[in-house]
Structure formats: structure tokens, C-alpha cells
Design an enzyme around this catalytic site. Structure first.
Site, PDB file in Angstrom:
ATOM      1  N   THR A   1      -0.649  -6.601  -6.168  1.00 47.44           N
ATOM      2  CA  THR A   1       0.515  -6.453  -5.290  1.00 47.44           C
ATOM      3  C   THR A   1       0.444  -5.157  -4.490  1.00 47.44           C
ATOM      4  O   THR A   1       0.751  -5.135  -3.293  1.00 47.44           O
ATOM      5  CB  THR A   1       1.814  -6.475  -6.111  1.00 47.44           C
ATOM      6  OG1 THR A   1       1.926  -7.722  -6.781  1.00 47.44           O
ATOM      7  CG2 THR A   1       3.028  -6.272  -5.229  1.00 47.44           C
TER       8      THR A   1
ATOM      9  N   PHE B   1      -3.922 -13.524  -3.700  1.00 46.85           N
ATOM     10  CA  PHE B   1      -2.875 -14.404  -3.171  1.00 46.85           C
ATOM     11  C   PHE B   1      -1.657 -13.634  -2.680  1.00 46.85           C
ATOM     12  O   PHE B   1      -0.886 -14.150  -1.863  1.00 46.85           O
ATOM     13  CB  PHE B   1      -2.478 -15.433  -4.233  1.00 46.85           C
ATOM     14  CG  PHE B   1      -1.486 -14.961  -5.257  1.00 46.85           C
ATOM     15  CD1 PHE B   1      -0.158 -15.349  -5.199  1.00 46.85           C
ATOM     16  CD2 PHE B   1      -1.883 -14.144  -6.309  1.00 46.85           C
ATOM     17  CE1 PHE B   1       0.761 -14.928  -6.149  1.00 46.85           C
ATOM     18  CE2 PHE B   1      -0.979 -13.724  -7.266  1.00 46.85           C
ATOM     19  CZ  PHE B   1       0.350 -14.114  -7.191  1.00 46.85           C
ATOM     20  N   LYS B   2      -1.498 -12.404  -3.115  1.00 49.49           N
ATOM     21  CA  LYS B   2      -0.351 -11.612  -2.666  1.00 49.49           C
ATOM     22  C   LYS B   2      -0.378 -11.389  -1.149  1.00 49.49           C
ATOM     23  O   LYS B   2       0.659 -11.163  -0.532  1.00 49.49           O
ATOM     24  CB  LYS B   2      -0.319 -10.262  -3.378  1.00 49.49           C
ATOM     25  CG  LYS B   2      -0.433 -10.310  -4.903  1.00 49.49           C
ATOM     26  CD  LYS B   2       0.776 -10.933  -5.556  1.00 49.49           C
ATOM     27  CE  LYS B   2       0.633 -11.023  -7.053  1.00 49.49           C
ATOM     28  NZ  LYS B   2       0.744  -9.755  -7.752  1.00 49.49           N
ATOM     29  N   ASP B   3      -1.570 -11.446  -0.549  1.00 42.16           N
ATOM     30  CA  ASP B   3      -1.665 -11.268   0.900  1.00 42.16           C
ATOM     31  C   ASP B   3      -0.848 -12.320   1.654  1.00 42.16           C
ATOM     32  O   ASP B   3      -0.320 -12.045   2.735  1.00 42.16           O
ATOM     33  CB  ASP B   3      -3.128 -11.362   1.367  1.00 42.16           C
ATOM     34  CG  ASP B   3      -3.971 -10.186   0.919  1.00 42.16           C
ATOM     35  OD1 ASP B   3      -3.482  -9.052   0.945  1.00 42.16           O
ATOM     36  OD2 ASP B   3      -5.143 -10.405   0.537  1.00 42.16           O
TER      37      ASP B   3
END
Length: 491
Positions: free
Chosen positions: A145, A112-114
Site C-alpha cells: 500500500t 494490485f494496490k496500484d
């Protein structure tokens, strides 16, 4: 839109200033001075939007058009999401037993950091190109991250990135996603310590205001407000896809289950609630449970040590974004937040004031999940749906199963899935399941790696400062040769 420090002692700044900042000069984190309030009419209109369009609407509320005109902003966000594998960027999977899983992992690194880092990097590039400046990004990572930050800036000519990873504490895939990027502007260190320990030299460097200014330093960890801003869209999208109807008044409430480590995603959810989104947050952690204890008992105190778990990216006991959450629920009081955080930094122990604890527990609930519960959730989800969960997603799904197995009717609920199971084949195997490994991850094993060690006994802060100074000298020499005005200074 202006931004203020959670500790109330730093001058307010605009979005560009917040974007290029780590900690505020007073040690706090930047937050918007005011939060726009969204009424039912706006929410009903937004309910028809795609995920990228929601990101655009949210960002336009917090980034003034005098800084990034709306057409430019839309173009930056389109470019940020252009490399995502799913045409809708995120996907909601509706599974058996009322289980809704919001897949936030369709970016390049399958985490989800993308989502937030791809947008944040575009904002950085926009300002750097206009100002003809260079920055060095410093990132500490517990797993995802680092690789997402590297991917977001790996082709940038005016950005160097330094990543500190906890050697041996990430999954093999997570580590390879960082150490196989051999670009000249990517510098990875393997630290003999956990993610809390490697945050210490980063915080020490970023706390030196003169050093930060001289060398153009910033962080892409979730202490950067831009990360939190983009992540707010998760909650709006989850709400609109899971609410039974928006034609009633008051609008229905949806539970959003948030697997939590450093708390950036949770801070985004709290900000969405502050704006009027009718979601109830469920915070789920592994056995590193400081956030759970803070919400349930008002006890924000360190345990003796971080305990490794199957959900390794959540093996954190200094969740720095809780400072933002304390600020939000103390009426945006810098005085209260400063006193709390200074006590915590001094004693590693904090009992939340009764009023603050009451407001926290009204807005959210929490659970702590064992490794055994993680593997049970992974197995059950596979048996019922032939759907593989990563261990961090399983933390959230475990809570859902716990609730649906009871006698009480369950409210509409959405579980956030922060990463693909493909990144954690070791845990999938430990759960007795068969990993599904995509070609791009298999290819990592055949690539050359580069990673400098930071060993126990080394002065990690000094090593980090030396690296930053070397990169600054290299950039100045290059800019001088090209006759660039950037040779005269940094952001």
C-alpha cells in the site's frame, strides 16, 4: 448516493465526504447507504466491457454526477490507468489444471494496490483543485500500500503523504520502492513493529476529529471507501472471463479465491455479491488466521502475536475491513456492528452471533495456508506452466491445487494474484526457483534512500502528530506567500 458509518452514530455524507474521511466520527467505516441491484440483463451487457470500462460503470453508480460529471469521471479513470504496463490494465492467465490467475499487478509498483490507489488519487486531485485545498495523507503499510500510495500522489502539489512501514518486515524491493522516492511531499518512517502495531498511532490520530479537520488529514488505506469501490471491478472482470456461459438462467456461479490480509479486497467482493454478482468467495490466509477462524468457527479473536510468514503483506491479525463485512451481513445494522466492534476493541475477543456467522459461512468459505504449502504451490505452478507466482498469489493457488487434487469436479474458479513475483526474490529463491528481476527493480538498489526511524520506546503517536503539524505549517506559509485562499483553511 449517501454514505453511512458502519456504527450508525455519524451523520450521512456524500462521496466527497467519504473520500476525504478516515474513520467516521463514531469510529466506524463508511459504506454506501444502498447498493444498486444488477439483474441478468445488466450483467450480460457488462460482460462485454474492458476492465477500465467496468471501473467506470461501477464508479458512476456510487459517485453522483453532481460531484463528478460522467465525462470527467471517465477522464480521471483513463488518466489513472495511463501508466499501467499492460494495455488491458489487468490480465487473466489460463494455465494448466484449470488454473485461472487474474494478474492485478501491472501498475507502476507491480501490486494490485496500484489499481485502486491510482483512481482514488485522481478523485482526490479533482476535488482539491476545485476547492484549492491541501491534505496530508497518512498511510500504514504491510508492504504494497505504501509504495502504491506514494506513486499515486508523488507529483501532487497539494498533497503531502506520510507512510509508516514495518522496518525489516517488508521485502527489500517493497521497502526500496518507498524509501527511494525523495520528493518533498513524501515522508517515510520505518517503524520497529509489525503492521498491526503501526496502525495504532494512525488510528489514534485519525480518531481526533478536531485534529483531522484542522490539518486536512485522510487515509489511503483500504479504510477509505474509494479503495474498496474500485476493487469491486476485480470480481466482475473475473466472473465475466471465467463463467462458462451467461445465456442460462440462473446465471452460473464462479468461485473467486481471495488472498486476504486487512480485508479490503474481501470487502469489495462482499459488496459485489450484495449487488447480485453470482460469485462464491474463497478467503485464503496465511497462518495469521483470524479471518479464517471468524468464517469457519465464528471466532474473531486475536492470537498472542503476529507470526511472520512468506506472504508478509498478509501478516495481519487486526483486519479492520471485517467491520464492513459484519455490517453487510448483519443487514446493514449499525447497532449490531457497533456492539460487536466495541467488544472486540475492549477485549480483543469476539464470538460472532449465530445468525451473522451463518450468513458469513453461506456466502464464503476459507482456508489457512502454511509457508510449506506456499512454496509447494510456487514450485508446482512453475513446473506445470513456467509461471512464477508471488507468495501471496501462491496462497490462493494452493487452495486451487488442493481442490483439483480431490475426486470431486471443480467449479469454474479464478485466483486473484495481488503482486508480481519480481517483488519477492527472496521467497522465489527459498522455493528453489530463479527470480526474474525487471530493470526498474534492479535500479532501486542504486538509488539514494530516505527513511526516518520510529523506535521501540518512542511515542509514535506524538511523532506522527508533530510531523503532521510541521507539514501544515509549511503548507500554510507557502500558500500565504502565494496569496492563496488555501492558507485560510483545510478540508
Amino acid at each position: 448516493m449517501w454514505y453511512v458509518s458502519t456504527r450508525g452514530m455519524a451523520p450521512r455524507i456524500d462521496f466527497e465526504g467519504a473520500l476525504f474521511s478516515g474513520y467516521a466520527p463514531d469510529g466506524g467505516l463508511y459504506m454506501p447507504e444502498n447498493f444498486p441491484q444488477l439483474d441478468g440483463e445488466i450483467l450480460r451487457r457488462w460482460s462485454l466491457l474492458s476492465y477500465p470500462s467496468l471501473v467506470k460503470e461501477l464508479c458512476s453508480l456510487f459517485i453522483g454526477p453532481e460531484l463528478i460529471p460522467r465525462d470527467d469521471l471517465d477522464g480521471l479513470i483513463n488518466r489513472a490507468f495511463s501508466r499501467f504496463r499492460h494495455q488491458d490494465v489487468v490480465r487473466l492467465s489460463r494455465l494448466a489444471q484449470g488454473l485461472n490467475v487474474l494478474e492485478l499487478w501491472h501498475g507502476v509498483t507491480r501490486a494490485f494496490k496500484d489499481l485502486s490507489l491510482s483512481c482514488t488519487a485522481q478523485f482526490l486531485q479533482y476535488f482539491l483543485e476545485k476547492r484549492q485545498k491541501h491534505v496530508t495523507v497518512v498511510v500504514g503499510t504491510s508492504g504494497d500500500t505504501g509504495s502504491a500510495a506514494i506513486e499515486s500522489v508523488r507529483e501532487a502539489e497539494n498533497v503531502d503523504i506520510v507512510v509508516l512501514l514495518p522496518k525489516g518486515r517488508c521485502s527489500r524491493t517493497q521497502e526500496l520502492q518507498m524509501t527511494t522516492v525523495l520528493k518533498d511531499n513524501v515522508h517515510v518512517f520505518g517503524v520497529e513493529g509489525n503492521s498491526d502495531e503501526l496502525d495504532a498511532p494512525i488510528k489514534a490520530v485519525l480518531a481526533d476529529a478536531a485534529f483531522v479537520e484542522k490539518h486536512g488529514l485522510l487515509s489511503l488505506n483500504s479504510l477509505n471507501w474509494s479503495r474498496v469501490l474500485v476493487q469491486m471491478a476485480h470480481y466482475f472482470f473475473a466472473y465475466f472471463r471465467c463463467a462458462p456461459s451467461l445465456d442460462v438462467c440462473p446465471l452460473p456461479t464462479v468461485e473467486v479465491v481471495v488472498p486476504t490480509g486487512a480485508g479490503g479486497n474481501l470487502a469489495a467482493g462482499c459488496a459485489a455479491v450484495k449487488m447480485g454478482l453470482p460469485v462464491r468467495l474463497v478467503v485464503v490466509v496465511n497462518h495469521n488466521d483470524i479471518v479464517h477462524r471468524a468464517i469457519r468457527q465464528g471466532d474473531f479473536s486475536l492470537s498472542e502475536a503476529v507470526r511472520p510468514s512468506l506472504a508478509s503483506a498478509m501478516d495481519i491479525q487486526v483486519p479492520y475491513n471485517m467491520e464492513r463485512i459484519f455490517w453487510l451481513f448483519s443487514g446493514s445494522s449499525g447497532q449490531v456492528t457497533r456492539a460487536l466492534m466495541e467488544q472486540f476493541e475492549r477485549t480483543q475477543s469476539l464470538r460472532l452471533p449465530e445468525e451473522l456467522h451463518s450468513k458469513l459461512s453461506e456466502a464464503m468459505t476459507s482456508e489457512s495456508v502454511s509457508d510449506e504449502a506456499i512454496t509447494r504451490a510456487m514450485c508446482r505452478c512453475w513446473q506445470e506452466n513456467q509461471y512464477l507466482l508471488c507468495p501471496h498469489s501462491a496462497v490462493a493457488v494452493s487452495y486451487h491445487y488442493q481442490q483439483t487434487d480431490g475426486q470431486q469436479p471443480s467449479p469454474p474458479r479464478c485466483c486473484l494474484a495481488p503482486a508480481s513475483a519480481a517483488k519477492f526474490p527472496e521467497v522465489v529463491l527459498a522455493a528453489g526457483l530463479t527470480p526474474e528481476t525487471p530493470a526498474d527493480i534492479l535500479a532501486l538498489e542504486r538509488k539514494e534512500t530516505r527513511c526516518s526511524p520510529m523506535r521501540r520506546g518512542d511515542d509514535w503517536t506524538l511523532m506522527l502528530r508533530d510531523t503532521i503539524e510541521r507539514l501544515s505549517r509549511r503548507w500554510r506559509a507557502s500558500a500565504s506567500q502565494q496569496g492563496s485562499p488555501a492558507a485560510d483553511g483545510f478540508l
